[in-house]
Design a protein around this motif. Structure first.
Motif, short mmCIF file in Angstrom:
data_model
loop_
_atom_site.label_atom_id
_atom_site.label_comp_id
_atom_site.label_asym_id
_atom_site.label_seq_id
_atom_site.Cartn_x
_atom_site.Cartn_y
_atom_site.Cartn_z
N VAL A 53 10.85 46.64 -27.76
CA VAL A 53 9.87 47.42 -28.24
C VAL A 53 8.83 46.67 -29.03
CG1 VAL A 53 9.08 49.48 -29.70
CG2 VAL A 53 10.84 49.66 -28.06
N SER A 54 9.32 45.95 -30.11
CA SER A 54 8.38 45.33 -30.92
C SER A 54 7.62 44.18 -30.16
CB SER A 54 9.25 44.65 -32.33
OG SER A 54 9.82 43.60 -31.90
N LEU A 55 8.56 43.68 -29.16
CA LEU A 55 7.77 42.58 -28.38
C LEU A 55 6.62 43.09 -27.52
CD1 LEU A 55 8.35 39.57 -27.88
CD2 LEU A 55 9.47 40.57 -25.25
N TYR A 56 7.01 44.43 -27.03
CA TYR A 56 6.21 45.17 -26.26
C TYR A 56 4.73 45.53 -27.22
CZ TYR A 56 8.87 45.92 -22.08
OH TYR A 56 9.56 45.68 -20.82
N ALA A 57 5.01 46.14 -28.31
CA ALA A 57 4.19 46.42 -29.26
C ALA A 57 3.18 45.28 -29.55
CB ALA A 57 4.65 46.89 -30.47
N LYS A 58 3.86 44.15 -29.85
CA LYS A 58 3.10 43.03 -30.31
C LYS A 58 2.15 42.47 -29.10
CE LYS A 58 4.42 38.66 -32.73
NZ LYS A 58 5.66 37.88 -32.76
N ALA A 59 2.90 42.66 -27.81
CA ALA A 59 2.01 42.02 -26.68
C ALA A 59 0.97 43.21 -26.52
CB ALA A 59 3.09 42.24 -25.44
N ALA A 60 1.07 44.15 -26.89
CA ALA A 60 -0.06 45.46 -26.51
C ALA A 60 -0.95 45.39 -27.79
CB ALA A 60 0.44 46.92 -26.32
N GLY A 61 -0.58 44.78 -29.00
CA GLY A 61 -1.34 44.96 -30.16
C GLY A 61 -1.24 46.07 -30.87
N PRO A 95 3.55 53.31 -35.25
CA PRO A 95 3.86 54.51 -33.99
C PRO A 95 2.67 55.36 -34.12
CG PRO A 95 5.47 54.21 -35.88
CD PRO A 95 4.51 53.39 -36.24
N GLN A 96 1.90 55.44 -35.34
CA GLN A 96 0.85 56.35 -35.25
C GLN A 96 -0.38 55.75 -34.09
OE1 GLN A 96 2.22 55.11 -37.92
NE2 GLN A 96 2.71 56.95 -39.31
N GLN A 97 -0.23 54.36 -34.35
CA GLN A 97 -1.22 53.68 -33.52
C GLN A 97 -0.88 53.95 -31.91
OE1 GLN A 97 -1.71 49.55 -34.15
NE2 GLN A 97 -3.64 49.31 -32.84
N ALA A 98 0.48 53.80 -31.55
CA ALA A 98 0.82 54.01 -30.47
C ALA A 98 0.81 55.43 -30.00
CB ALA A 98 2.54 53.85 -30.42
N GLU A 99 0.95 56.46 -30.75
CA GLU A 99 0.47 57.83 -30.65
C GLU A 99 -1.09 57.96 -30.23
OE1 GLU A 99 1.35 62.07 -32.82
OE2 GLU A 99 2.47 60.13 -33.57
N LEU A 100 -1.84 57.36 -30.91
CA LEU A 100 -3.26 57.27 -30.87
C LEU A 100 -3.61 56.82 -29.27
CD1 LEU A 100 -5.86 58.02 -32.54
CD2 LEU A 100 -6.12 55.50 -32.63
N ILE A 101 -2.85 55.54 -28.91
CA ILE A 101 -3.28 54.93 -27.70
C ILE A 101 -2.60 55.84 -26.58
CG2 ILE A 101 -2.45 53.12 -26.40
CD1 ILE A 101 -2.38 51.34 -29.00
N VAL A 102 -1.87 56.48 -26.77
CA VAL A 102 -1.18 57.38 -25.72
C VAL A 102 -2.20 58.50 -25.50
CG1 VAL A 102 0.60 58.91 -24.94
CG2 VAL A 102 1.20 56.89 -25.93
N LYS A 103 -2.53 59.13 -26.76
CA LYS A 103 -3.42 60.23 -26.69
C LYS A 103 -4.89 59.83 -25.86
CE LYS A 103 -6.05 62.96 -29.95
NZ LYS A 103 -6.42 62.66 -31.15
N GLN A 104 -5.42 58.47 -26.51
CA GLN A 104 -6.51 58.18 -25.92
C GLN A 104 -6.45 57.87 -24.30
OE1 GLN A 104 -7.63 54.62 -27.96
NE2 GLN A 104 -8.63 55.70 -29.67
N ARG A 105 -5.17 57.31 -24.00
CA ARG A 105 -4.96 57.18 -22.59
C ARG A 105 -5.07 58.54 -21.69
NH1 ARG A 105 -0.23 53.19 -21.99
NH2 ARG A 105 -1.94 51.77 -23.09
N GLU A 106 -4.26 59.32 -22.36
CA GLU A 106 -4.33 60.76 -21.77
C GLU A 106 -5.96 61.28 -21.71
OE1 GLU A 106 0.16 61.92 -23.11
OE2 GLU A 106 -1.47 62.85 -23.96
N GLU A 107 -6.55 61.13 -22.77
CA GLU A 107 -7.93 61.69 -22.83
C GLU A 107 -8.65 60.79 -21.71
OE1 GLU A 107 -8.44 62.58 -27.43
OE2 GLU A 107 -9.58 60.86 -26.69
N LEU A 108 -8.51 59.46 -21.46
CA LEU A 108 -9.06 58.75 -20.55
C LEU A 108 -8.95 59.23 -19.31
CD1 LEU A 108 -11.01 56.12 -19.83
CD2 LEU A 108 -8.71 54.86 -19.64
N GLN A 109 -7.83 59.81 -19.01
CA GLN A 109 -7.37 60.00 -17.62
C GLN A 109 -7.84 61.32 -17.33
OE1 GLN A 109 -5.71 58.02 -15.49
NE2 GLN A 109 -6.36 59.57 -14.07
N ALA A 110 -7.67 62.26 -18.58
CA ALA A 110 -8.39 63.48 -18.15
C ALA A 110 -10.06 63.06 -17.94
CB ALA A 110 -8.43 64.45 -19.44
#
Lengths: 414, 565
Positions: A66-74, A78-93
């Protein structure tokens, strides 16, 4: 009764014996079973331990992953990840919503079409269901067309990509749809509106320029620049028009202070009497040709372009004169029928990818600071050079008055 | 010819006048309204005189008017004096290099006027103009030979820019001539100069006057030369004042800019009225009667060397050095006279051809220019015919109204047309129709000017005899007037076609992505500082035009009909 009495101890003892046998047997059985339970438990504990070890091993490797993935994704938190997911969902929407829109975006722009075409092409490759129609014109025409079309109730443009000095009028007239792009966070405050009405897309820094064949060492101060030795050898953008030149000087006044500015302008008109030209590009061209030795108020991108073509010119800034920079901003017109498609275009232009394409176009300076492109400003100017946003409020509000004042001082007219 | 009475087809013609008049006046009306309205038309505001007050308060107004007058009068004088002399020499005499004189002015006008003005800066800039560099190097003198950046310099450049127009407008008049008049002059012992002064000149005077007025108006509303040569010289004229307010500033100062335009309009209307008064005595000049054939070649005799020097001088001052300089500039990365040889590139041509919309723009340009030309020539012909030949009540007024758009600088006119098609919705907005509308408005008055001189020279008796022979009005037009005016009309058509293709700036408010034209491509390149690419584009225009002319020539079409006998 005596016989029964005599029998009782016997009975009792037999019973006691039976009980004791039973108890003893039972006790033995218990002990035995307890012993077997104990053996089993320890086996089971061992098993659990192995399993636990296995699980904790897996968890830690999962954590590493996970940390490797997170690192790779920058992603740092967790808040950031949440934000990113939210943004991704928003983007998809947004993408889904954009699919339901007209599939056509009209952009009125003062950035030349040839300079923005590859960025728009990349956008259309990403979202093939959106066609972007770009109308290239000068800032005054962008203003006239957008404001007239809106007052005639015939809105045509969905977005504008226009010089900030022009676009700020639209913002004042409340023509823009506020939209804080997730990409805007990467931009410094002075390059974006806090309500998200506009964000800078292309930088337009202004500098001075000299001909390296004619001038060995450019004047290092404003005082040296206004020395009589430069009389007749200096060309400047026309500051009696109320446009770029005027707004530049008024903003400079508020940076270097009134008294220094007054003496600079006084000496400039008396000692040097610069020739004025209506076009900012011509100022650089006429220094490149050798007609003039020094040019004031030129587009840095013109200087870089001419230099790349081999022209004997170089930009300079006297001490205390920062690199005054304005920009073209992108904004959505509030009447758009395609807000989702428009937001996708804003996101793309502000994204690292979009900015890199802009920054690789000769010669356009991308606005996003972390862009690693050919013409990123940090590759052109030395690190630590002071950059100031212009025009300031006074320059925007009072440009005309100052233009008239410069004319009265004797600039231009003969 | 008795004044025509009310007849059904007259009613039709009046109907046409009214409809056409509406379209012609609409943009001007929007502009005039803009000059007395406190905000742009279509937006809330109130009536105000403050725009005019501001114009009157401008401390530089007197200076600007003075400059404008000197600039316009001077350049039209230069253009007319040289242009009409060259036209006479080329069409009527046995001067050498005839073809070169006829075609070179036409070639130079395929250049956008901004490019031509820039060509002059390459030649005559005090420190880097080729002429001055050569002069200073050869003589060792530190001072330049000519300083372009003066009022005189810009007047001269404008005069030479206008020369092709003057040439093309006066040339047809010299060819429509009754040879017997010259012969009479000769027979009564007049020398060539005397014949020219006493007979030829007075006879072509309507054409010359009309060309002069046209040049004057074009010079008054010209922008490129005053901007490229005038502003660096510190010499402002009315248009540079208007343009900077209307086009450089945001939000544009429509109020004062349109007020200044109204001043220009008033000036031009005075000129047009003067012209009309002058043209009233038209019959005096009618010289092409049914009695004689065409005109004959006049032998220059002892004046031939002088004429040859004049012609050569012109070729060596205008088309040859200018085109050569522009050709050199088009293969330079940037202009610097010290590096002409190390600086060679074909990038400018590549950039022009690879500009994203060049393909569509090319097709649109042909469509727009061809339709504008057809419309302008048709309307211009009818207007000239009904105001000069068949004096229809209102014909004169109609022609005056037709001239109004001419008095409005192109970019200002574009704003007027923009407001018209936007607020009076007849489906033109955003289509090539809007462009055709703007271009026709701008160039119809030019066609009238082109045709009215020759039209005045055709004697009434030609038409009257046609009517006597039972020909209807239409037959008279198609069988008598049109053939006689073929030369002038084709010159006008060619001129309009080329000008609409190269007119940078008028299109920019009116085009959309679908209707984009070549000139907006060049205008965009010009504004982004790619000026040498615009030069390359202008040269491509010139070459295409040259091929077009050659092909037309092969097919028997002549731009001018030089007398060949």
């Amino acid at each position: 009764m005596a016989a029964s009495t005599a029998k009782t101890p016997l009975l009792l003892s037999v019973a006691a014996l039976v009980v004791s046998i039973i108890v003893a047997g039972y006790a033995t059985a218990i002990t035995q079973s307890a012993q077997s339970i104990q053996g089993e438990t320890s086996r089971q504990v061992k098993d659990v331990r192995t399993a636990l070890d296995d699980i904790s091993g897996r968890i830690s490797s999962l954590e590493r992953l996970v940390s490797l993935y997170a690192k790779a994704a920058g992603i740092d938190s967790p808040q950031q990840a949440e934000l990113i997911v939210k943004q991704r969902e928003e983007l998809q929407a947004r993408v889904d919503a954009a699919r339901r829109e007209s599939g056509r975006l009209v952009v009125y722009g003062s950035v030349d079409y040839a300079d923005i075409k590859s960025t728009l092409d990349a956008f259309q490759a990403r979202y093939p269901f959106i066609q972007v129609v770009y109308e290239s014109m000068r800032p005054p025409e962008v203003y006239t067309r957008v404001s007239s079309e809106l007052s005639a109730n015939k809105p045509t443009a969905d977005l504008v990509l226009v010089s900030h000095t022009t676009g700020i009028r639209f913002a004042q007239e409340k023509r823009y749809l506020p939209y804080v792009s997730p990409e805007a966070a990467s931009y410094p405050d002075f390059l974006r509106d806090k309500n998200g009405e506009w964000t800078a897309a292309v930088l337009l820094p202004i500098a001075f320029v000299y001909n390296t064949d004619k001038v060995k060492q450019p004047p290092s101060t404003l005082e040296a620049l206004t020395d009589p030795q430069w009389a007749g050898k200096v060309i400047m953008h026309d500051i009696t028009l109320g446009t770029t030149g005027t707004q530049y000087l008024v903003s400079l006044k508020n940076i270097i202070g009134e008294s220094r500015f007054n003496s600079f302008v006084d000496r400039l008109v008396k000692n040097v009497k610069p020739t004025l030209d209506i076009s900012v590009s011509t100022v650089a061209e006429k220094v490149a040709s050798g007609e003039f030795h020094i040019g004031l108020i030129v587009n840095l991108h013109d200087v870089v372009r001419l230099k790349m073509q081999g022209a004997p010119i170089e930009y300079f800034l006297p001490t205390d004169v920062p690199l005054l920079t304005t920009f073209s901003h992108i904004a959505i017109i509030s009447t758009t029928k395609n807000p989702n498609s428009a937001k996708l275009l804003v996101d793309f232009i502000l994204s690292k990818e979009g900015q890199t394409i802009i920054g690789n176009t000769p010669v356009r300076f991308p606005a996003r600071p972390d862009t690693a492109a050919r013409f990123s400003l940090d590759k052109i100017v030395p690190a630590g050079l002071r950059m100031v946003n212009y025009p300031d409020d006074e320059a925007i509000a009072k440009a005309r008055d100052w233009a008239a004042r410069f004319k009265e001082m004797g600039f231009g007219a003969k | 010819m008795p004044r025509t009475t009310w007849q059904p087809h007259n009613l039709l013609i009046f109907f046409v006048f009214v409809v056409a008049g509406f379209f012609i006046l609409q943009p001007a009306a929007f502009l005039l309204f803009g000059s007395v309205w406190s905000s742009p038309p279509g937006r809330p505001g109130h009536l105000t005189g403050s725009n005019y007050a501001e114009v009157l308060r401008d401390p530089f107004l007197g200076r600007v008017l003075f400059n404008t007058f000197v600039f316009a009068a001077g350049s039209s004088l230069i253009a007319i004096a040289l242009g009409s002399t060259l036209a006479f020499l080329a069409t009527r005499t046995d001067v050498p290099f005839k073809k070169a004189i006829i075609y070179s002015p036409i070639l130079t006008f395929a250049m956008p006027s901004s490019v031509e003005s820039m060509g002059w800066t390459f030649l005559l800039s005090p420190r880097t103009g080729l002429v001055n560099v050569a002069f200073m190097r050869l003589t060792g003198v530190e001072e330049p030979l000519v300083n372009l950046y003066t009022l005189a310099g810009m007047t001269l450049v404008m005069g030479i820019n206008l020369l092709p127009v003057a040439f093309l407008m006066t040339a047809p008049a010299f060819t429509l001539f009754d040879r017997s008049l010259e012969e009479m002059g000769r027979a009564s012992g007049g020398g060539l100069l005397q014949v020219y002064r006493r007979i030829i000149l007075p006879l072509v005077l309507p054409s010359i006057a009309s060309a002069f007025i046209y040049c004057f108006i074009v010079a008054i509303e010209a922008f490129d030369t005053p901007a490229i040569v005038g502003i660096p010289a510190g010499v402002y004229v009315l248009t540079t004042t208007i343009y900077t307010q209307m086009v450089s500033e945001v939000p544009p100062r429509y109020g004062t800019a349109t007020a200044y335009s109204a001043v220009l309009l008033a000036l031009s209307l005075i000129l047009i009225t003067l012209y009309n008064r002058f043209a009233k005595s038209a019959d005096r000049y009618a010289t092409l009667t049914g009695r004689s054939g065409g005109s004959a070649v006049i032998s220059l005799g002892k004046y031939k060397p002088l004429a040859a020097v004049l012609v050569l001088g012109y070729l060596l001052i205008h088309p040859i050095p200018l085109m050569a300089t522009l050709a050199v500039a088009s293969v330079q990365r940037f202009w610097n006279p010290d590096r002409l040889l190390t600086n060679i590139t074909l990038d400018n041509y590549e950039k022009f051809f690879s500009y994203p919309v060049t393909g569509t723009a090319f097709i649109n340009s042909i469509i727009v220019s061809a339709s504008s030309t057809a419309l302008a020539v048709a309307v211009g012909f009818l207007a000239a015919y009904f105001s000069l030949r068949r004096k229809l009540t209102g014909g004169q007024t109609f022609t005056t109204i037709l001239s109004i758009p001419l008095a409005i600088p192109p970019l200002v006119l574009a704003v007027g047309v923009f407001w018209s098609v936007l607020y009076v919705d007849i489906g033109l907005y955003g289509t090539v129709g809007a462009l055709v509308y703007a271009y026709s408005l701008r160039y119809t008055p030019l066609v009238v000017r082109f045709l009215s001189g020759p039209m005045l020279q055709i004697h009434r008796e030609l038409e009257d005899s046609a009517v006597v022979c039972g020909g209807g009005r239409l037959r008279t037009i198609t069988n008598i007037i049109l053939p006689l005016l073929r030369g002038a009309a084709s010159t006008a058509a060619l001129y309009v076609f080329v000008r609409t293709i190269t007119d940078l700036g008028i299109a920019v408010l009116l085009v959309t992505h679908q209707s984009t034209v070549l000139s907006t491509t060049l205008f965009a390149l010009w504004n982004t500082g790619e000026k040498l690419t615009v030069v390359a584009g202008g040269l491509v225009y010139t070459v295409v035009l040259l091929c077009f002319l050659l092909a037309a020539h092969r097919l028997g079409f002549r731009v001018l009909q030089p007398t060949t006998r």
